[in-house]
Design an enzyme around this catalytic site. Structure first.
Site, PDB file in Angstrom:
ATOM      1  N   TRP A  57     -20.592  15.540  11.491  1.00 42.08           N
ATOM      2  CA  TRP A  57     -19.628  15.271  10.430  1.00 42.08           C
ATOM      3  C   TRP A  57     -20.055  15.927   9.127  1.00 42.08           C
ATOM      4  O   TRP A  57     -21.214  15.858   8.730  1.00 42.08           O
ATOM      5  CB  TRP A  57     -19.511  13.762  10.194  1.00 42.08           C
ATOM      6  CG  TRP A  57     -18.728  13.074  11.252  1.00 42.08           C
ATOM      7  CD1 TRP A  57     -18.025  13.671  12.269  1.00 42.08           C
ATOM      8  CD2 TRP A  57     -18.557  11.666  11.411  1.00 42.08           C
ATOM      9  NE1 TRP A  57     -17.437  12.711  13.047  1.00 42.08           N
ATOM     10  CE2 TRP A  57     -17.742  11.475  12.551  1.00 42.08           C
ATOM     11  CE3 TRP A  57     -18.992  10.544  10.704  1.00 42.08           C
ATOM     12  CZ2 TRP A  57     -17.360  10.221  12.987  1.00 42.08           C
ATOM     13  CZ3 TRP A  57     -18.613   9.293  11.140  1.00 42.08           C
ATOM     14  CH2 TRP A  57     -17.807   9.126  12.275  1.00 42.08           C
ATOM     15  N   LYS A 102     -15.088  17.477  11.406  1.00 43.52           N
ATOM     16  CA  LYS A 102     -16.037  17.482  12.504  1.00 43.52           C
ATOM     17  C   LYS A 102     -16.350  18.921  12.869  1.00 43.52           C
ATOM     18  O   LYS A 102     -15.474  19.651  13.325  1.00 43.52           O
ATOM     19  CB  LYS A 102     -15.460  16.737  13.706  1.00 43.52           C
ATOM     20  CG  LYS A 102     -16.507  15.921  14.388  1.00 43.52           C
ATOM     21  CD  LYS A 102     -15.938  14.863  15.289  1.00 43.52           C
ATOM     22  CE  LYS A 102     -17.089  13.980  15.736  1.00 43.52           C
ATOM     23  NZ  LYS A 102     -16.731  13.004  16.697  1.00 43.52           N
ATOM     24  N   GLU A 146      -5.756  -4.116   0.160  1.00 49.50           N
ATOM     25  CA  GLU A 146      -5.933  -5.245   1.088  1.00 49.50           C
ATOM     26  C   GLU A 146      -7.069  -6.168   0.662  1.00 49.50           C
ATOM     27  O   GLU A 146      -7.256  -7.235   1.222  1.00 49.50           O
ATOM     28  CB  GLU A 146      -6.241  -4.704   2.494  1.00 49.50           C
ATOM     29  CG  GLU A 146      -5.061  -4.047   3.207  1.00 49.50           C
ATOM     30  CD  GLU A 146      -4.916  -2.561   2.881  1.00 49.50           C
ATOM     31  OE1 GLU A 146      -5.434  -2.126   1.835  1.00 49.50           O
ATOM     32  OE2 GLU A 146      -4.267  -1.860   3.670  1.00 49.50           O
ATOM     33  N   THR A 158       0.870  -1.182   0.000  1.00 50.83           N
ATOM     34  CA  THR A 158       0.000   0.000   0.000  1.00 50.83           C
ATOM     35  C   THR A 158       0.905   1.230   0.000  1.00 50.83           C
ATOM     36  O   THR A 158       2.050   1.156   0.443  1.00 50.83           O
ATOM     37  CB  THR A 158      -0.892   0.048   1.261  1.00 50.83           C
ATOM     38  OG1 THR A 158      -0.036   0.161   2.397  1.00 50.83           O
ATOM     39  CG2 THR A 158      -1.733  -1.189   1.389  1.00 50.83           C
TER      40      THR A 158
HETATM   41  P1  ADP Z   1      -3.685   3.251  -0.988  1.00 52.32           P
HETATM   42  O1  ADP Z   1      -4.231   3.003   0.378  1.00 52.32           O
HETATM   43  O2  ADP Z   1      -2.403   2.641  -1.282  1.00 52.32           O
HETATM   44  O3  ADP Z   1      -3.868   4.672  -1.478  1.00 52.32           O
HETATM   45  P2  ADP Z   1      -5.855   1.743  -2.003  1.00 52.32           P
HETATM   46  O4  ADP Z   1      -6.159   1.666  -3.432  1.00 52.32           O
HETATM   47  O5  ADP Z   1      -5.764   0.526  -1.226  1.00 52.32           O
HETATM   48  O6  ADP Z   1      -4.559   2.486  -2.008  1.00 52.32           O
HETATM   49  O7  ADP Z   1      -6.847   2.783  -1.316  1.00 52.32           O
HETATM   50  C1  ADP Z   1      -8.023   2.350  -0.752  1.00 52.32           C
HETATM   51  C2  ADP Z   1      -8.835   3.528  -0.318  1.00 52.32           C
HETATM   52  O8  ADP Z   1      -9.212   4.328  -1.424  1.00 52.32           O
HETATM   53  C3  ADP Z   1     -10.148   3.151   0.304  1.00 52.32           C
HETATM   54  O9  ADP Z   1      -9.997   2.773   1.641  1.00 52.32           O
HETATM   55  C4  ADP Z   1     -10.970   4.415   0.132  1.00 52.32           C
HETATM   56  O10 ADP Z   1     -10.660   5.373   1.119  1.00 52.32           O
HETATM   57  C5  ADP Z   1     -10.485   4.926  -1.179  1.00 52.32           C
HETATM   58  N1  ADP Z   1     -11.424   4.549  -2.227  1.00 52.32           N
HETATM   59  C6  ADP Z   1     -11.326   3.524  -3.085  1.00 52.32           C
HETATM   60  N2  ADP Z   1     -12.374   3.520  -3.936  1.00 52.32           N
HETATM   61  C7  ADP Z   1     -13.172   4.567  -3.598  1.00 52.32           C
HETATM   62  C8  ADP Z   1     -14.403   5.102  -4.087  1.00 52.32           C
HETATM   63  N3  ADP Z   1     -15.046   4.585  -5.134  1.00 52.32           N
HETATM   64  N4  ADP Z   1     -14.907   6.183  -3.463  1.00 52.32           N
HETATM   65  C9  ADP Z   1     -14.299   6.742  -2.422  1.00 52.32           C
HETATM   66  N5  ADP Z   1     -13.129   6.298  -1.929  1.00 52.32           N
HETATM   67  C10 ADP Z   1     -12.563   5.229  -2.499  1.00 52.32           C
END
Ligand code: ADP
Length: 548
Positions: free
Chosen positions: A446, A441, A331, A185
């Site tokens: 929120w 917040k 993950e 990640t």
């Molecule tokens: P990294 O954590 O390495 O940036 P990831 O691709 O694993 O890469 O990121 C996952 C995160 O991306 C999710 O937990 C979420 O916060 C965000 N995310 C993924 N898809 C969406 C979506 N369609 N809308 C909003 N947030 C998203």
């Protein structure tokens, strides 16, 4: 009593065999640095994967060796995916956009034995090689004619390496839990964390990705994965495409060139593509400005960050393309939810329709969702209650690589804490309101930065928008809207606030608007709010010096 069914392990070898036998004539088209349109068939790809597996043996790569790749999406990277994983080794895809220190960290942490690299990343690796002493050598993914001069230790040329190898290979019978891939990640806080995929999860993800209400893939599709193969296996598409026998079209290093993407779509018969919202912006702008059609494209999987409504509408209204808004994580291999209709939702109109379009969709079978409050009590799926999103399922990691038990993201009962905050409606449509760390917040309530950003981007002059919470003496935090305008376009602070008025709750309206030339992004193309907050460290809201 156990059933009497055959005990066939779920392995990528099974997908590869199926693809080669049943779809051997299917085409794979790639843009590479040395060829603007390389084309061959599944049968060629897997014949070359066998030669590559023989080459890995000859190099002495250990069983379960981690083999690194620094490469764009193309046919050689696909060969590596299958040759490395199906020979029992682990394909460690490395994001070349990471900082040098992060690449050094993950190469050493993964203990990569060999690294395959595109020519473009050779200079980067030359800088790093001395700090990665465990790497035995580097294979440059090109032919002898394009092999660069390099100071990389034990540098080999890909085509020369596999040239003389036999195209027969006895793939080992692997346990389905054998590790197949490794992806770190991006680690916006702390060091990157390694997610170690196995064959079973990759196969189940490929089946699930192909389902009609996920990506609905078939042998009649042409698939253009714009999402990089170094980012969660291009969302599993190189496996799903081979499983269903779809044509694969790879953009190579040209993934940010909208004209080439449009050419690939129209000339190669692409019906479905996938990528983050930031790659779609230039593609849509180019198609709009040059009055080009994107036919035969019919679906676009957009995820990684929230897809603005204006983007979905432009795809739909101008190009007849259905955006499949998806949510997932490294993950989670990565797919968790996809926004496809139910019988009920297909009849929705007006605000109800818009709310559904903005949602990240419903859980893919194989993934369980729940939302909880601060005391870990489960919240109802009423579309109103907002809480921490937790998941478990068939292709979700149970721990991080070599951090056993220290990853801090799993609860004692095994649920994975996503770090996202969302609501879920009674039909199962999940809507992310924020990353937990980006939540604003204000006065105990929120405010969703994602909703504010999406609405701001809907303004015709706004190219990109970010909303962050800024300290406020009375309200604790208030939103600040940071905007990049489209080239040649103008908008004032007042115009933007007026645009938001009536489109979001009154008390959500940002206290200030700031115009900037660009916004910071992470290595996976997302807005980096961490970096933005650092950049704006000295910023104070107007009127925030006293309570107002
Ligand atoms: P990294 O954590 O390495 O940036 P990831 O691709 O694993 O890469 O990121 C996952 C995160 O991306 C999710 O937990 C979420 O916060 C965000 N995310 C993924 N898809 C969406 C979506 N369609 N809308 C909003 N947030 C998203």
């Amino acid at each position: 009593m156990l059933g009497l069914m055959m005990d066939m392990p779920l392995t990528l070898t099974m997908i590869m065999r199926h693809g080669e036998r049943n779809h051997g004539m299917q085409e794979i088209v790639s843009v590479t640095a040395d060829n603007p349109r390389h084309r061959y068939r599944f049968a060629d790809a897997f014949r070359r994967a066998r030669k590559l597996a023989n080459a890995l043996d000859r190099l002495g790569a250990k069983p379960s060796a981690r083999i690194g790749t620094l490469a764009w999406n193309d046919y050689r990277h696909l060969e590596l995916y299958y040759a490395i994983s199906c020979s029992g080794r682990v394909c460690h895809t490395i994001n070349p956009r990471l900082f040098d220190e992060q690449i050094e960290y993950i190469v050493n942490h993964a203990e990569d034995e060999w690294i395959f690299t595109d020519v473009a990343f050779v200079p980067k690796l030359e800088q790093l090689a001395a700090r990665c002493p465990g790497v035995r050598g580097y294979i440059v993914m090109t032919d002898a004619a394009h092999m660069p001069q390099t100071t990389l230790p034990n540098a080999l040329c890909y085509e020369t390496l596999i040239e003389g190898e036999a195209d027969r290979y006895d793939w080992p019978e692997l346990d389905e839990k054998t590790a197949s891939g490794l992806c770190y990640t991006s680690g916006t806080t702390g060091n990157p964390k390694g997610v170690l995929y196995n064959h079973r999860a990759a196969v189940l993800m490929a089946y699930a990705a192909s389902l009609p209400d996920t990506c609905g893939l078939s042998a009649t599709d042409g698939i253009l994965p714009i999402v990089p193969m170094f980012h969660v296996n291009a969302w599993g598409l190189p496996f799903a495409a081979v499983l269903v026998g779809a044509k694969l079209v790879f953009p190579g290093p040209t993934l940010s060139n909208p004209q080439i993407l449009a050419d690939l779509i129209t000339m190669e018969g692409v019906t479905i593509s996938a990528g983050v919202p930031t790659v779609c912006l230039p593609l849509l702008a180019y198609a709009r400005e040059s009055a080009r059609s994107l036919a035969p494209l019919s679906r676009f999987v957009i995820g990684g960050s929230a897809c603005p409504l204006s983007m979905m509408e432009e795809f739909r209204d101008r190009h007849g393309v259905r955006v499949l808004h998806a949510w997932g994580m490294t993950e989670m291999s990565p797919l968790g939810t996809v926004n496809a209709d139910t019988r009920a939702s297909s009849a929705w109109a007006g605000d109800e329709r818009i709310a559904q379009m903005l949602s990240q969709g419903r859980a893919i079978p194989g993934v369980e969702l729940k939302i909880t409050d601060e005391d870990n009590r489960e919240l109802p799926w009423d579309g109103v209650a907002v809480g921490a999103l937790k998941v478990r399922g068939l292709w979700i990691c149970r721990d991080y690589y070599r951090l056993e038990g220290q990853g801090g993201a799993h609860e004692p009962d095994g649920w994975f804490v996503t770090g996202d905050v969302c609501s879920i409606d009674p039909h199962g449509f999940m809507r992310i309101t924020d990353r937990a760390k980006d939540v604003i917040k204000s006065g105990g309530e929120w405010i969703s930065s994602i909703d504010l950003e999406n609405t701001a981007v809907g303004h015709p002059a706004v190219a990109e928008a970010a909303v962050i919470g800024v300290a406020h003496p009375k309200w604790q935090e208030r939103p600040l809207l940071v905007v990049v305008l489209k080239p040649g376009m103008q908008a004032t602070r007042e115009e933007l606030l007026e645009w938001l008025d009536g489109r979001v709750a009154k008390w959500w309206i940002p206290d200030d608007v700031m115009f900037v030339a660009d916004l910071p992004h992470t290595a996976t193309g997302k807005l980096s709010k961490l970096e933005l907050r650092k950049r704006l460290g000295d910023y104070r809201l107007p009127g925030a010096s006293g309570a107002d």
